[in-house]
Write a protein that holds these residues in place. Structure first.
Motif, PDB file in Angstrom:
ATOM      1  N   SER A 178       1.697  -0.149 -18.060  1.00 34.20           N
ATOM      2  CA  SER A 178       2.409   0.757 -17.169  1.00 34.20           C
ATOM      3  C   SER A 178       1.528   1.076 -15.960  1.00 34.20           C
ATOM      4  CB  SER A 178       2.722   2.014 -17.968  1.00 34.20           C
ATOM      5  OG  SER A 178       3.291   2.953 -17.132  1.00 34.20           O
ATOM      6  N   GLY A 179       2.114   1.032 -14.778  1.00 29.90           N
ATOM      7  CA  GLY A 179       1.379   1.364 -13.563  1.00 29.90           C
ATOM      8  C   GLY A 179       0.704   0.184 -12.895  1.00 29.90           C
ATOM      9  N   CYS A 180       0.841  -1.028 -13.462  1.00 33.44           N
ATOM     10  CA  CYS A 180       0.132  -2.181 -12.879  1.00 33.44           C
ATOM     11  C   CYS A 180       0.869  -2.749 -11.659  1.00 33.44           C
ATOM     12  CB  CYS A 180      -0.121  -3.268 -13.922  1.00 33.44           C
ATOM     13  SG  CYS A 180       1.365  -4.133 -14.430  1.00 33.44           S
ATOM     14  N   GLY A 181       2.100  -2.279 -11.406  1.00 30.54           N
ATOM     15  CA  GLY A 181       2.780  -2.704 -10.172  1.00 30.54           C
ATOM     16  C   GLY A 181       4.015  -3.567 -10.382  1.00 30.54           C
ATOM     17  N   LYS A 182       4.529  -3.653 -11.602  1.00 31.30           N
ATOM     18  CA  LYS A 182       5.658  -4.552 -11.886  1.00 31.30           C
ATOM     19  C   LYS A 182       6.925  -4.125 -11.123  1.00 31.30           C
ATOM     20  CE  LYS A 182       5.450  -3.644 -16.380  1.00 31.30           C
ATOM     21  NZ  LYS A 182       4.377  -2.635 -16.407  1.00 31.30           N
ATOM     22  N   THR A 183       7.259  -2.847 -11.231  1.00 34.56           N
ATOM     23  CA  THR A 183       8.473  -2.366 -10.545  1.00 34.56           C
ATOM     24  C   THR A 183       8.316  -2.499  -9.033  1.00 34.56           C
ATOM     25  OG1 THR A 183       9.002  -0.859 -12.332  1.00 34.56           O
ATOM     26  CG2 THR A 183       9.934  -0.325 -10.198  1.00 34.56           C
ATOM     27  N   THR A 184       7.138  -2.169  -8.536  1.00 33.63           N
ATOM     28  CA  THR A 184       6.889  -2.290  -7.096  1.00 33.63           C
ATOM     29  C   THR A 184       7.084  -3.736  -6.647  1.00 33.63           C
ATOM     30  OG1 THR A 184       5.283  -0.495  -7.296  1.00 33.63           O
ATOM     31  CG2 THR A 184       5.191  -1.799  -5.282  1.00 33.63           C
ATOM     32  N   LEU A 185       6.597  -4.676  -7.429  1.00 34.60           N
ATOM     33  CA  LEU A 185       6.768  -6.088  -7.088  1.00 34.60           C
ATOM     34  C   LEU A 185       8.262  -6.440  -7.032  1.00 34.60           C
ATOM     35  CD1 LEU A 185       5.715  -8.958  -6.612  1.00 34.60           C
ATOM     36  CD2 LEU A 185       5.501  -9.235  -9.087  1.00 34.60           C
TER      37      LEU A 185
ATOM     38  N   ARG B  83      -3.777   0.456  -2.791  1.00 31.26           N
ATOM     39  CA  ARG B  83      -3.169  -0.881  -2.830  1.00 31.26           C
ATOM     40  C   ARG B  83      -2.583  -1.107  -4.222  1.00 31.26           C
ATOM     41  NH1 ARG B  83      -4.430  -5.734   0.879  1.00 31.26           N
ATOM     42  NH2 ARG B  83      -3.212  -4.220   2.058  1.00 31.26           N
ATOM     43  N   VAL B  84      -1.279  -1.200  -4.279  1.00 38.02           N
ATOM     44  CA  VAL B  84      -0.583  -1.295  -5.556  1.00 38.02           C
ATOM     45  C   VAL B  84      -0.173  -2.738  -5.857  1.00 38.02           C
ATOM     46  CG1 VAL B  84       1.571  -0.605  -6.654  1.00 38.02           C
ATOM     47  CG2 VAL B  84       0.134   1.103  -5.591  1.00 38.02           C
ATOM     48  N   LEU B  85       0.045  -3.530  -4.805  1.00 38.16           N
ATOM     49  CA  LEU B  85       0.193  -4.987  -4.996  1.00 38.16           C
ATOM     50  C   LEU B  85      -0.902  -5.631  -4.181  1.00 38.16           C
ATOM     51  CD1 LEU B  85       4.020  -5.713  -4.614  1.00 38.16           C
ATOM     52  CD2 LEU B  85       2.689  -5.451  -6.724  1.00 38.16           C
TER      53      LEU B  85
ATOM     54  N   ASP C 268       0.855  -1.189   0.000  1.00 38.42           N
ATOM     55  CA  ASP C 268       0.000   0.000   0.000  1.00 38.42           C
ATOM     56  C   ASP C 268       0.891   1.238   0.000  1.00 38.42           C
ATOM     57  OD1 ASP C 268      -2.092  -1.773   0.333  1.00 38.42           O
ATOM     58  OD2 ASP C 268      -2.198  -1.486   2.503  1.00 38.42           O
ATOM     59  N   PHE C 269       0.497   2.251  -0.745  1.00 40.61           N
ATOM     60  CA  PHE C 269       1.163   3.542  -0.651  1.00 40.61           C
ATOM     61  C   PHE C 269       0.199   4.519   0.006  1.00 40.61           C
ATOM     62  CE2 PHE C 269       3.703   2.090  -4.414  1.00 40.61           C
ATOM     63  CZ  PHE C 269       4.956   2.254  -3.843  1.00 40.61           C
ATOM     64  N   GLN C 270       0.737   5.386   0.839  1.00 40.27           N
ATOM     65  CA  GLN C 270      -0.073   6.451   1.432  1.00 40.27           C
ATOM     66  C   GLN C 270      -0.004   7.637   0.485  1.00 40.27           C
ATOM     67  OE1 GLN C 270      -1.744   5.752   4.179  1.00 40.27           O
ATOM     68  NE2 GLN C 270      -0.715   3.752   4.220  1.00 40.27           N
TER      69      GLN C 270
HETATM   70  N1  LIG Z   1       6.253   6.032  -4.099  1.00 40.91           N
HETATM   71  C1  LIG Z   1       5.000   5.938  -4.560  1.00 40.91           C
HETATM   72  N2  LIG Z   1       3.977   6.576  -3.947  1.00 40.91           N
HETATM   73  C2  LIG Z   1       2.706   6.461  -4.393  1.00 40.91           C
HETATM   74  N3  LIG Z   1       2.342   5.705  -5.451  1.00 40.91           N
HETATM   75  C3  LIG Z   1       3.310   5.041  -6.111  1.00 40.91           C
HETATM   76  C4  LIG Z   1       4.691   5.107  -5.705  1.00 40.91           C
HETATM   77  N4  LIG Z   1       5.426   4.329  -6.543  1.00 40.91           N
HETATM   78  C5  LIG Z   1       4.550   3.802  -7.432  1.00 40.91           C
HETATM   79  N5  LIG Z   1       3.283   4.239  -7.167  1.00 40.91           N
HETATM   80  C6  LIG Z   1       2.052   3.850  -7.900  1.00 40.91           C
HETATM   81  O1  LIG Z   1       1.996   2.449  -7.851  1.00 40.91           O
HETATM   82  C7  LIG Z   1       1.464   1.933  -9.064  1.00 40.91           C
HETATM   83  C8  LIG Z   1       2.407   0.898  -9.629  1.00 40.91           C
HETATM   84  O2  LIG Z   1       3.616   1.514 -10.042  1.00 40.91           O
HETATM   85  P1  LIG Z   1       4.819   0.682 -10.658  1.00 40.91           P
HETATM   86  O3  LIG Z   1       5.138  -0.448  -9.765  1.00 40.91           O
HETATM   87  O4  LIG Z   1       5.904   1.647 -10.948  1.00 40.91           O
HETATM   88  O5  LIG Z   1       4.170   0.125 -12.011  1.00 40.91           O
HETATM   89  P2  LIG Z   1       4.857  -0.448 -13.331  1.00 40.91           P
HETATM   90  O6  LIG Z   1       6.295  -0.751 -13.027  1.00 40.91           O
HETATM   91  O7  LIG Z   1       4.055  -1.661 -13.684  1.00 40.91           O
HETATM   92  O8  LIG Z   1       4.705   0.616 -14.375  1.00 40.91           O
HETATM   93  C9  LIG Z   1       1.212   3.125  -9.959  1.00 40.91           C
HETATM   94  O9  LIG Z   1      -0.146   3.464  -9.846  1.00 40.91           O
HETATM   95  C10 LIG Z   1       2.095   4.192  -9.366  1.00 40.91           C
HETATM   96  O10 LIG Z   1       1.562   5.453  -9.616  1.00 40.91           O
END
Ligand SMILES: Nc1ncnc2c1ncn2[C@@H]1O[C@H](COP(=O)(O)OP(=O)(O)O)[C@@H](O)[C@H]1O
Ligand code: SF4
Ligand SMILES: [Mg+2]
Length: 339
Positions: free
Chosen positions: A52-59, A31-33, A14-16
């Motif tokens: 883009s934005g689906c959460g790959k980098t976050t994962l 909730r991003v993941l 989760d991101f705040q």
């Molecule tokens: N530090 C952060 N604070 C708030 N939201 C974030 C942050 N980093 C990423 N996000 C959000 O999390 C979601 C997933 O991002 P990301 O993992 O970068 O996706 P991807 O790599 O698939 O493009 C997006 O909606 C992005 O805006």
């Protein structure tokens, strides 16, 4: 399949976020993941795809602990030892295992000082963890430079002097120096020209063969994913919606979102025209996800059930999983092959 090297269990992030308009409002959580679970097998390449934005980098970042997951587990199986709860490791234990799991990015040097030479960049990860003499360090750096196709005479230079492909070789060398077992490659070849892309992909494949490395390969380029992967996970709004062996996913997708993504892959035979499925409507916002199946606003197969009930990731066969109420009933279109 070989033995598992990693097990991701119910990972949430989760991101705040603060609302831009309301100065005094409480931050809300997005909730991003969302309950991400999968196993990773030793020596395989598992690709992660999705818009883009689906959460790959976050994962990827949560797995390598570049960022803290909100909840869930990553279980790591070190070679010849008991499995460990990777996200729960602290102090010496974390130091012992963190070198085993590395990550490479699209823009590998954005976080490094431009005053570091190629030698410094490659050797830096060793300085913190290993006590090596200068000549031992020199030997290791030289060996890795050779393995990654870098001329040893480059080592004294600075990375800004290099092309994108060479810079990515330097990043790969840096990630390899601590002898990892798993590398998360996040869009690592996305910015490169086609021919350089192919060279770096071949390098990654050769290294995998020589060193038995396991890859999580994050990419939006489905042609490369088809070429490099053993298995593919499709993410949509923070969830894995399909996971399968690469041929099974490309030939017989079981999730309508995968079918739409595949419809954008160019045909090998340009005379063989196919209809691209244009996803109508916007990519949903994780701050306000749709009810039921999160894909329903853009799904041409939706029913009332889809609007009300969220489908779970279910097994279609031993290696194929999909989160769609109709995964077993729909006859979806995959990519066609050259005959
Ligand atoms: N530090 C952060 N604070 C708030 N939201 C974030 C942050 N980093 C990423 N996000 C959000 O999390 C979601 C997933 O991002 P990301 O993992 O970068 O996706 P991807 O790599 O698939 O493009 C997006 O909606 C992005 O805006
Ligand atoms: S559950 Fe329904 S809306 Fe979701 S992908 Fe399947 S058919 Fe489409
Ligand atoms: Mg990303």
């Amino acid at each position: 399949m070989s033995k598992p090297i990693l097990k991701v269990n119910h990972l949430n992030k989760d991101f705040q976020v603060k609302s831009k308009n309301k100065l005094f409002s409480k931050p809300s959580s997005i909730r991003v993941l969302n309950n991400v679970s999968f196993e990773l097998f030793e020596g395989e390449t598992l690709s992660i795809v999705g818009e883009s934005g689906c959460g790959k980098t976050t994962l990827g970042r949560c797995i390598v602990r570049g960022m803290d997951a909100t909840s869930g587990q990553v279980i790591y199986h070190p070679e010849g030892e008991e499995q460990v709860d990777f996200l729960g490791l602290r102090g010496k234990e974390f130091k012992k295992y963190r070198k085993d799991i590395q990550m490479i990015f699209q823009d590998p040097f954005s976080s490094l000082s431009p005053r570091m030479s190629v030698y410094d960049i490659i050797s830096e990860p060793l300085l913190a963890n290993f006590k090596l003499t200068k000549s031992e360090l020199d030997d290791k750096v030289t060996l890795i430079a050779e393995k990654t196709g870098l001329n040893v005479s480059y080592l004294k230079r600075y990375p800004h002097a290099f092309s994108g492909g060479q810079r990515q070789r330097i990043a790969i060398a840096r990630s390899l120096i601590s002898e990892p077992r798993l590398i998360v490659c996040d869009e690592a070849v996305s910015a490169l020209d086609v021919s350089i892309k192919a060279q770096i992909i071949n390098l990654l494949k050769d290294l995998q063969e020589q060193l038995q490395i396991t890859y999580i390969f994050i990419s939006h380029d489905l042609s490369i994913v088809q070429n490099i992967s053993d298995r593919v996970a499709v993410m949509h709004l923070g969830k894995i919606v399909e996971l399968a062996l690469v041929d099974s996913l490309f030939d017989h997708p079981k999730h309508p979102y995968t079918e739409a993504l595949l419809s954008a892959v160019p045909e090998p035979d340009p005379n063989n025209k196919k209809d691209r499925i244009i996803l109508e409507g916007e990519v949903p916002n994780p701050a306000n996800p749709p009810s039921g199946c999160h894909f329903h606003p853009r799904c041409m197969y939706k029913t009332d059930k889809c609007i009300q009930q969220e489908p779970e990731l279910q097994a279609i066969d031993e290696y194929h999983f999909a989160a769609c109420h109709y995964a077993n009933k729909l006859n979806l279109r995959g990519v066609t092959h050259e005959s």
